[in-house]
Motif scaffolding. Structure first.
Motif, PDB file in Angstrom:
ATOM      1  N   ARG A   1     158.024  47.708   3.807  1.00 44.43           N
ATOM      2  CA  ARG A   1     158.450  46.653   2.508  1.00 44.43           C
ATOM      3  C   ARG A   1     158.242  45.240   3.109  1.00 44.43           C
ATOM      4  O   ARG A   1     158.394  44.930   4.091  1.00 44.43           O
ATOM      5  CB  ARG A   1     159.864  46.986   2.059  1.00 44.43           C
ATOM      6  CG  ARG A   1     159.942  48.280   1.596  1.00 44.43           C
ATOM      7  CD  ARG A   1     161.344  48.712   1.055  1.00 44.43           C
ATOM      8  NE  ARG A   1     162.263  48.840   2.315  1.00 44.43           N
ATOM      9  CZ  ARG A   1     163.372  49.210   2.348  1.00 44.43           C
ATOM     10  NH1 ARG A   1     163.856  49.853   1.177  1.00 44.43           N
ATOM     11  NH2 ARG A   1     164.228  49.446   3.335  1.00 44.43           N
ATOM     12  N   ARG A   2     158.006  44.389   1.998  1.00 49.15           N
ATOM     13  CA  ARG A   2     158.091  42.959   2.395  1.00 49.15           C
ATOM     14  C   ARG A   2     159.546  42.423   2.770  1.00 49.15           C
ATOM     15  O   ARG A   2     160.617  42.870   2.514  1.00 49.15           O
ATOM     16  CB  ARG A   2     158.226  42.194   0.946  1.00 49.15           C
ATOM     17  CG  ARG A   2     157.776  40.641   1.199  1.00 49.15           C
ATOM     18  CD  ARG A   2     157.577  40.138  -0.430  1.00 49.15           C
ATOM     19  NE  ARG A   2     156.520  40.770  -1.127  1.00 49.15           N
ATOM     20  CZ  ARG A   2     155.290  40.795  -0.868  1.00 49.15           C
ATOM     21  NH1 ARG A   2     154.741  39.896  -0.045  1.00 49.15           N
ATOM     22  NH2 ARG A   2     154.577  41.256  -1.895  1.00 49.15           N
ATOM     23  N   GLY A   3     159.437  41.559   4.017  1.00 47.47           N
ATOM     24  CA  GLY A   3     160.410  40.976   4.519  1.00 47.47           C
ATOM     25  C   GLY A   3     161.257  41.850   5.450  1.00 47.47           C
ATOM     26  O   GLY A   3     162.274  41.761   6.196  1.00 47.47           O
ATOM     27  N   GLU A   4     160.443  43.286   5.752  1.00 40.87           N
ATOM     28  CA  GLU A   4     161.264  44.301   6.638  1.00 40.87           C
ATOM     29  C   GLU A   4     160.751  43.731   8.083  1.00 40.87           C
ATOM     30  O   GLU A   4     159.593  43.561   8.438  1.00 40.87           O
ATOM     31  CB  GLU A   4     160.689  45.609   6.201  1.00 40.87           C
ATOM     32  CG  GLU A   4     161.646  46.807   6.668  1.00 40.87           C
ATOM     33  CD  GLU A   4     161.426  47.959   5.893  1.00 40.87           C
ATOM     34  OE1 GLU A   4     162.455  48.890   6.003  1.00 40.87           O
ATOM     35  OE2 GLU A   4     160.289  48.044   5.338  1.00 40.87           O
ATOM     36  N   ILE A   5     161.570  44.271   9.009  1.00 48.31           N
ATOM     37  CA  ILE A   5     161.194  44.228  10.489  1.00 48.31           C
ATOM     38  C   ILE A   5     161.122  45.710  10.768  1.00 48.31           C
ATOM     39  O   ILE A   5     161.947  46.460  10.701  1.00 48.31           O
ATOM     40  CB  ILE A   5     162.053  43.491  11.498  1.00 48.31           C
ATOM     41  CG1 ILE A   5     162.307  42.200  11.170  1.00 48.31           C
ATOM     42  CG2 ILE A   5     161.593  43.696  12.845  1.00 48.31           C
ATOM     43  CD1 ILE A   5     163.312  41.596  12.050  1.00 48.31           C
ATOM     44  N   PHE A   6     159.755  46.226  11.080  1.00 43.91           N
ATOM     45  CA  PHE A   6     159.397  47.622  11.304  1.00 43.91           C
ATOM     46  C   PHE A   6     159.084  47.855  12.709  1.00 43.91           C
ATOM     47  O   PHE A   6     158.058  47.328  13.275  1.00 43.91           O
ATOM     48  CB  PHE A   6     158.573  47.772  10.403  1.00 43.91           C
ATOM     49  CG  PHE A   6     158.112  49.603   9.969  1.00 43.91           C
ATOM     50  CD1 PHE A   6     159.042  50.165   9.213  1.00 43.91           C
ATOM     51  CD2 PHE A   6     157.166  50.091  10.836  1.00 43.91           C
ATOM     52  CE1 PHE A   6     158.754  51.744   9.108  1.00 43.91           C
ATOM     53  CE2 PHE A   6     156.984  51.519  10.862  1.00 43.91           C
ATOM     54  CZ  PHE A   6     157.717  52.238   9.971  1.00 43.91           C
ATOM     55  N   GLY A   7     159.587  48.835  13.290  1.00 48.54           N
ATOM     56  CA  GLY A   7     159.182  49.047  14.680  1.00 48.54           C
ATOM     57  C   GLY A   7     158.356  50.403  14.949  1.00 48.54           C
ATOM     58  O   GLY A   7     158.702  51.302  14.368  1.00 48.54           O
ATOM     59  N   LEU A   8     157.276  50.101  15.730  1.00 51.52           N
ATOM     60  CA  LEU A   8     156.578  51.174  16.111  1.00 51.52           C
ATOM     61  C   LEU A   8     157.023  51.619  17.711  1.00 51.52           C
ATOM     62  O   LEU A   8     156.522  50.766  18.561  1.00 51.52           O
ATOM     63  CB  LEU A   8     155.082  50.741  16.227  1.00 51.52           C
ATOM     64  CG  LEU A   8     154.395  50.837  14.519  1.00 51.52           C
ATOM     65  CD1 LEU A   8     153.030  49.995  14.686  1.00 51.52           C
ATOM     66  CD2 LEU A   8     154.342  52.094  13.945  1.00 51.52           C
ATOM     67  N   LEU A   9     157.550  52.570  17.898  1.00 48.39           N
ATOM     68  CA  LEU A   9     158.071  52.929  19.214  1.00 48.39           C
ATOM     69  C   LEU A   9     157.266  54.174  19.739  1.00 48.39           C
ATOM     70  O   LEU A   9     157.038  54.935  18.787  1.00 48.39           O
ATOM     71  CB  LEU A   9     159.568  52.897  19.224  1.00 48.39           C
ATOM     72  CG  LEU A   9     160.381  52.008  18.529  1.00 48.39           C
ATOM     73  CD1 LEU A   9     161.776  52.442  18.653  1.00 48.39           C
ATOM     74  CD2 LEU A   9     160.100  50.585  19.128  1.00 48.39           C
ATOM     75  N   GLY A  10     157.350  54.449  20.971  1.00 43.18           N
ATOM     76  CA  GLY A  10     156.804  55.428  21.701  1.00 43.18           C
ATOM     77  C   GLY A  10     156.406  55.281  23.117  1.00 43.18           C
ATOM     78  O   GLY A  10     156.533  54.342  23.467  1.00 43.18           O
ATOM     79  N   PRO A  11     156.277  56.563  23.901  1.00 40.73           N
ATOM     80  CA  PRO A  11     156.001  56.496  25.264  1.00 40.73           C
ATOM     81  C   PRO A  11     154.422  55.867  25.280  1.00 40.73           C
ATOM     82  O   PRO A  11     153.663  55.884  24.468  1.00 40.73           O
ATOM     83  CB  PRO A  11     156.124  57.717  25.617  1.00 40.73           C
ATOM     84  CG  PRO A  11     156.760  58.470  24.815  1.00 40.73           C
ATOM     85  CD  PRO A  11     156.535  57.816  23.432  1.00 40.73           C
ATOM     86  N   ASN A  12     154.103  55.317  26.658  1.00 38.86           N
ATOM     87  CA  ASN A  12     152.915  55.031  27.150  1.00 38.86           C
ATOM     88  C   ASN A  12     151.892  56.093  26.484  1.00 38.86           C
ATOM     89  O   ASN A  12     152.262  57.511  27.146  1.00 38.86           O
ATOM     90  CB  ASN A  12     152.680  54.677  28.451  1.00 38.86           C
ATOM     91  CG  ASN A  12     153.294  53.522  28.723  1.00 38.86           C
ATOM     92  OD1 ASN A  12     154.464  53.296  29.321  1.00 38.86           O
ATOM     93  ND2 ASN A  12     152.792  52.297  28.297  1.00 38.86           N
ATOM     94  N   GLY A  13     150.727  55.847  25.862  1.00 35.94           N
ATOM     95  CA  GLY A  13     149.990  56.955  25.354  1.00 35.94           C
ATOM     96  C   GLY A  13     150.279  57.655  24.375  1.00 35.94           C
ATOM     97  O   GLY A  13     149.615  58.990  23.877  1.00 35.94           O
ATOM     98  N   ALA A  14     151.435  57.408  23.422  1.00 35.02           N
ATOM     99  CA  ALA A  14     151.809  58.153  22.499  1.00 35.02           C
ATOM    100  C   ALA A  14     150.961  57.839  20.838  1.00 35.02           C
ATOM    101  O   ALA A  14     151.077  58.631  20.143  1.00 35.02           O
ATOM    102  CB  ALA A  14     153.462  57.717  22.054  1.00 35.02           C
TER     103      ALA A  14
END
Length: 630
Positions: free
Chosen positions: A406-419
């Protein structure tokens, strides 16, 4: 008394910046003793002199003055004698990516003249210790980031050293791989009585060491055991409970604005961990903000931050009262708090109530059901991902991924190396086409309107896409031209971002002569010149110290409050606490989606930290996958 592996006395080293002629004191009168048979840590902000000191210890460069003995040998007089007994793993270790794991090990054994009869047994032991014995015929270029670091460490150790020097060996490595690397180091310390000096940006890693040395602006400002350094902040550390409906980063930013009371604050486990100034008490937090605070034991990071904040305060007082740590010394106020102090307004980031922001404690749908849910009005969605797939030949890097932002959201993409998170990230930016699925950014389908979507995107690459030989002004002029900004409009935007990110001209220095934290701010400024709706940040704090990370997240908080949408990848799990929501990926699949609180709850009722939640969720998934394959 333990024998000393390193003995430095009043060591100095300066460099002349070619372009400006300015003299930089990289190491300024350092005196220290590093005992044998243990792991010691070297920590400090960017530009503190850590790498220069390590290079002098290696005999790769000599002190200008002072004495430096390594394993009883003067490094300036006999550098080769020192190098014959030590191993050094620099930040960018030279693996040969077109050689296999086994071939890299053999090459380094040849370079170190390890006899054939000795190398076979040692190489086999090292590969087993690194859990690389199953991948001996895989090309190094096809290893994950964590596996590359483990191979680099194995190559460094093909010859048993008397001293191992590591310069930020876990920068850019996921939490699982970091844990494995430190398990290996502790095993070497125990089994081989190996002496290790490691430079690290992670204070939780330094807390595992027996001795810690803290550097700042070329000087050694403190040393001791982790407990001794943590005790510097004794009686000043508190965990602050979040008011209902308020994001942790909002409370943190307001606390940091109260510079008279608060020395440091950081989101942690659904709370805000806070350290007070000397002579301040927790009652001030309740009187000013209506916050409830509970005393907690100090950590090594608390002691570290206290030392640096006090140095900042001294420097600010010496140069005038205008600013400290790049932020105006105003008294921040939370929305709805009982007092507004002397009438000074709070930061613009807090001028509106945060009821619209994601509540860390709110109840969300389970992650399996939440994937792809809009979680808000359709008009608020700026990124929509439905059944996204990316294949490279027969390999599926991203497998039926769905979510929205959504607008104004801080959204994280997390995962191990190679995920698969970097592949997902590159598709969202329009840098990589999807194999199938829907991907809509700022109302534009990336399959049919990629150029229109990119016009609404700012991008900061992991490797800082700046031109190292150009100055601040020249970089901003260049990137402004790329974004089709010219004349008065470009001049106005450059002036704005330079104020916003505190980008002084540094006497015409090129970017490659500036500290990492400064280059990071410049990369952010360049990505925001055209005022994009969405800012993509690919591991922007990799290798950046705790102080620079605090300043970075203050800027991100301000941007999100101004309705800029932030998509970020990071290996610092503590930074996930700043996100409104996040996904955790592994093997191309989404394992969890939700607020930080949602993710911690999914990991288990006894999980408090985001790093612990991350490790548990990924390990659970891998164990289930391994069981299904048997």
């Amino acid at each position: 008394m333990k024998e000393l592996a390193i003995q430095a006395r009043d060591v100095h080293k300066s460099f002349r910046i070619k372009e400006s002629g300015r003299i930089v004191r990289a190491v300024d009168g350092v005196t220290l003793d590093v005992p044998t048979g243990m792991i010691s840590a070297l920590v400090g902000p960017d530009g503190a002199g850590k790498t220069t000191l390590l290079r002098m210890i290696c005999g790769l460069t000599s002190p200008e003055s002072g004495t430096l003995a390594v394993l009883g040998t003067d490094t300036a007089a006999h550098p080769q004698a020192v190098q014959d007994r030590i191993s050094y793993m620099p930040q960018r270790f030279g693996l040969y990516e077109d050689l296999t794991v086994r071939e890299n090990m053999e090459l380094y054994a040849d370079l170190h003249c390890v006899p054939r009869e000795r190398r076979e047994q040692r190489n086999a032991r090292l590969l087993a210790m690194m859990d690389l014995d199953r991948f001996t015929e895989r090309l190094a270029g096809r290893l994950s980031g964590g596996m590359k670091q483990k191979l680099g460490l194995a190559c460094t150790l093909v010859r048993p050293p008397d001293l191992l020097l590591l310069d930020e060996p876990t920068a850019g490595v996921d939490p699982l791989s970091r844990r494995e690397l430190w398990s290996i180091l502790r095993q070497l310390e125990k089994e081989e009585s190996l002496t290790v000096l490691v430079s690290t940006a992670y204070l939780d890693e330094a807390a595992l060491c027996k001795q810690v040395f803290i550097m700042h602006e070329g000087q050694l400002i403190a040393q001791g055991t982790p407990d001794e350094l943590a005790s510097l902040a004794a009686g000043r550390c508190f965990d602050v409970t979040l008011p209902p409906g308020m994001a942790a980063r909002t409370v943190q930013a307001a606390l940091l604005d109260d510079t008279a009371t608060v020395a440091d604050a950081v989101p942690a486990g659904g709370l805000v961990h806070c350290m007070l100034r000397r002579n301040a008490d927790a009652g001030a937090l309740h009187a000013r903000f209506g916050l409830t605070a509970h005393p907690v034991p100090p950590t090594l990071e608390d002691g570290f931050m206290l030392l640096l904040r006090e140095r900042q305060k001294e420097a600010a007082q010496a140069h005038g009262p205008a600013e400290e740590d790049g932020r105006a010394a105003v008294q921040g106020t939370l929305p709805g708090s009982p007092a507004r102090g002397s009438g000074a307004p709070g930061s613009t980031a807090f001028s509106r109530h945060v009821g619209a922001s994601v509540q860390d404690g709110q109840q969300a749908a389970p992650a399996d059901n939440a994937a792809g849910a809009t979680d808000g009005a359709a008009g608020d969605v700026v990124i929509e991902v439905r059944d996204l797939v990316k294949r490279f030949g027969s390999f599926t890097a991203v497998d039926s991924t769905s979510f929205c932002v959504r607008r104004g959201e801080i959204f994280g993409l997390l995962g191990p190396n190679g995920a698969g998170k970097t592949t997902t990230f590159r598709m969202l930016c329009g840098l990589l086409p999807a194999t199938s699925g829907l991907l809509r950014v700022a109302g534009n389908d990336l399959r049919t309107a990629r150029a229109q979507a990119r016009a609404n995107i700012g991008y900061v690459a992991q490797k800082f896409s700046l031109y190292g030989t150009l100055t601040v002004e020249e970089n901003l002029q260049f990137f402004g031209g790329i974004y089709n900004l010219h004349g008065r409009r470009l001049r106005e935007r450059i002036a704005t971002v330079r104020r916003q990110f505190d980008l002084r001209e540094e006497n015409g220095l090129p970017c490659n002569a500036m500290p990492g934290g400064f280059r990071q701010r410049l990369a952010m400024a360049a990505g925001l010149l055209h005022e994009p709706q969405i800012l993509f940040l690919d591991e922007p704090t990799s290798g950046i110290d705790a102080l620079a990370r605090r300043a970075f997240w203050r800027q991100i908080t301000e941007l999100a409050a101004g309705s800029t949408t932030i998509i970020i990848t990071t290996h610092f799990m503590e930074e996930a606490e700043y996100c409104d929501r996040m996904v955790i990926q592994d093997a191309g699949k989404i394992l969890a989606l939700g607020t930080p609180g949602d993710v911690r709850r999914q990991a288990g009722p006894d999980v408090n930290s985001m790093e612990e939640a991350f490790i548990r969720i990924v390990e659970r998934h891998r164990a289930a996958r391994a069981g299904a394959e048997q």
